[in-house]
Design an enzyme around this catalytic site. Structure first.
Site, PDB file in Angstrom:
ATOM      1  N   MET A 106     -29.775  -5.118   9.450  1.00  0.00           N
ATOM      2  CA  MET A 106     -31.116  -4.888   9.979  1.00  0.00           C
ATOM      3  C   MET A 106     -32.077  -4.420   8.888  1.00  0.00           C
ATOM      4  O   MET A 106     -31.661  -3.936   7.836  1.00  0.00           O
ATOM      5  CB  MET A 106     -31.089  -3.865  11.113  1.00  0.00           C
ATOM      6  CG  MET A 106     -30.644  -2.480  10.691  1.00  0.00           C
ATOM      7  SD  MET A 106     -30.982  -1.239  11.962  1.00  0.00           S
ATOM      8  CE  MET A 106     -32.785  -1.244  11.966  1.00  0.00           C
ATOM      9  N   TYR A 116     -23.862  -5.793  12.528  1.00  0.00           N
ATOM     10  CA  TYR A 116     -25.117  -6.527  12.353  1.00  0.00           C
ATOM     11  C   TYR A 116     -25.935  -5.878  11.236  1.00  0.00           C
ATOM     12  O   TYR A 116     -25.897  -4.663  11.041  1.00  0.00           O
ATOM     13  CB  TYR A 116     -25.941  -6.568  13.647  1.00  0.00           C
ATOM     14  CG  TYR A 116     -26.317  -5.225  14.223  1.00  0.00           C
ATOM     15  CD1 TYR A 116     -27.527  -4.613  13.903  1.00  0.00           C
ATOM     16  CD2 TYR A 116     -25.466  -4.562  15.110  1.00  0.00           C
ATOM     17  CE1 TYR A 116     -27.887  -3.395  14.437  1.00  0.00           C
ATOM     18  CE2 TYR A 116     -25.812  -3.335  15.650  1.00  0.00           C
ATOM     19  CZ  TYR A 116     -27.021  -2.757  15.315  1.00  0.00           C
ATOM     20  OH  TYR A 116     -27.365  -1.533  15.852  1.00  0.00           O
TER      21      TYR A 116
END
Length: 249
Positions: A147, A145
């Site tokens: 970020m 992911y």
């Protein structure tokens, strides 16, 4: 002006995500499909030379859900080598049946938030070198992911004094250490390289550990006040010997 954290930078990183165009792929004659798979196998085997000579590494995973089917992650000493790999991959016959869904460009990164003062060259430290130029684990599962650190009128990470940021990152890191032996984590910096500031890649043989660590860190001040996240991608390892079964119709 707030003080910027110094970083140590290692191998350049490229995450490539693809969806398979199964509708079109199934129209191809079986012999042609097998030839495409063999060509892909040869391409991947050629890339293991970098791992064996410690000049990079790669990982391939079957992504769960409809965001993608495949993740190919490559690490190399120079960014231009990632361009060469991507161009070579795009010229494979099977690439005609793969639809790009996402990509992420970054570099393996360590910050100085948790580092003590030392006259030692960190790039000569064996522990640091192993993290900057890693051999990727062959874990069953992967989680990726992107970020950012929040920067708005209420909470702005970049306006905090560096000592405050060090304290927050220390507490944040203590949570991560609880998962040592369960999760292997790689942080890649992408400021100026991609749309988010960092990419996080996690490996584990227990997929549930991803949920546990991300949930626990939601209660940490660093994340609760300053963390912003993109999409999460979860996948299961795809070895070369699995290609024929994966692409079989």
């Amino acid at each position: 002006m707030s003080e910027a954290a110094e970083t140590l930078d290692g191998w350049y990183s490229l995450h490539l995500f693809y969806a398979v165009d199964w509708t079109t792929f199934r129209l191809i004659a079986e012999d042609d499909r097998e030839a495409m798979i063999t060509e892909l196998e040869t391409f991947i085997k050629d890339k293991t030379v970098a791992r064996e000579s410690h000049q990079g590494d790669h990982a391939i995973y079957n992504i769960t859900g409809q965001k993608a089917d495949l993740l190919l992650w490559f690490l190399r000493p120079e960014m231009k080598e990632l361009n060469q790999i991507e161009n070579e991959f795009n010229k494979l016959r099977i690439a005609d049946y793969l639809i790009p869904t996402y990509s992420y460009v970054s570099v393996i990164e360590l910050s100085n938030y948790l580092a003590g003062k030392s006259d030692e060259d960190p790039y000569e430290n064996p522990h640091v070198k192993a993290r900057l130029y890693p051999e990727l684990p062959h874990s069953e599962y992967i989680c990726f992911y992107p970020m950012d650190k929040r920067r708005n009128e209420t909470y702005n990470w970049y306006m905090l004094p560096i000592e405050d940021r060090k304290t927050l990152m220390y507490n944040h890191g203590m949570i991560g250490r609880k998962y040592a032996g369960k999760i292997k984590q790689f942080i890649t910096g992408s400021v100026g390289f991609d749309d988010y500031e960092w990419g996080v890649t996690l490996f584990s043989n227990d997929v549930l550990q991803f949920k546990k660590i991300v949930y626990e860190m939601r209660f940490d001040e660093t994340t609760a006040r300053y963390g912003e996240f993109g999409s999460f991608y979860i996948g299961h390892i795809l070895n070369i010997e699995d290609f024929k079964q994966f692409f079989s119709i």
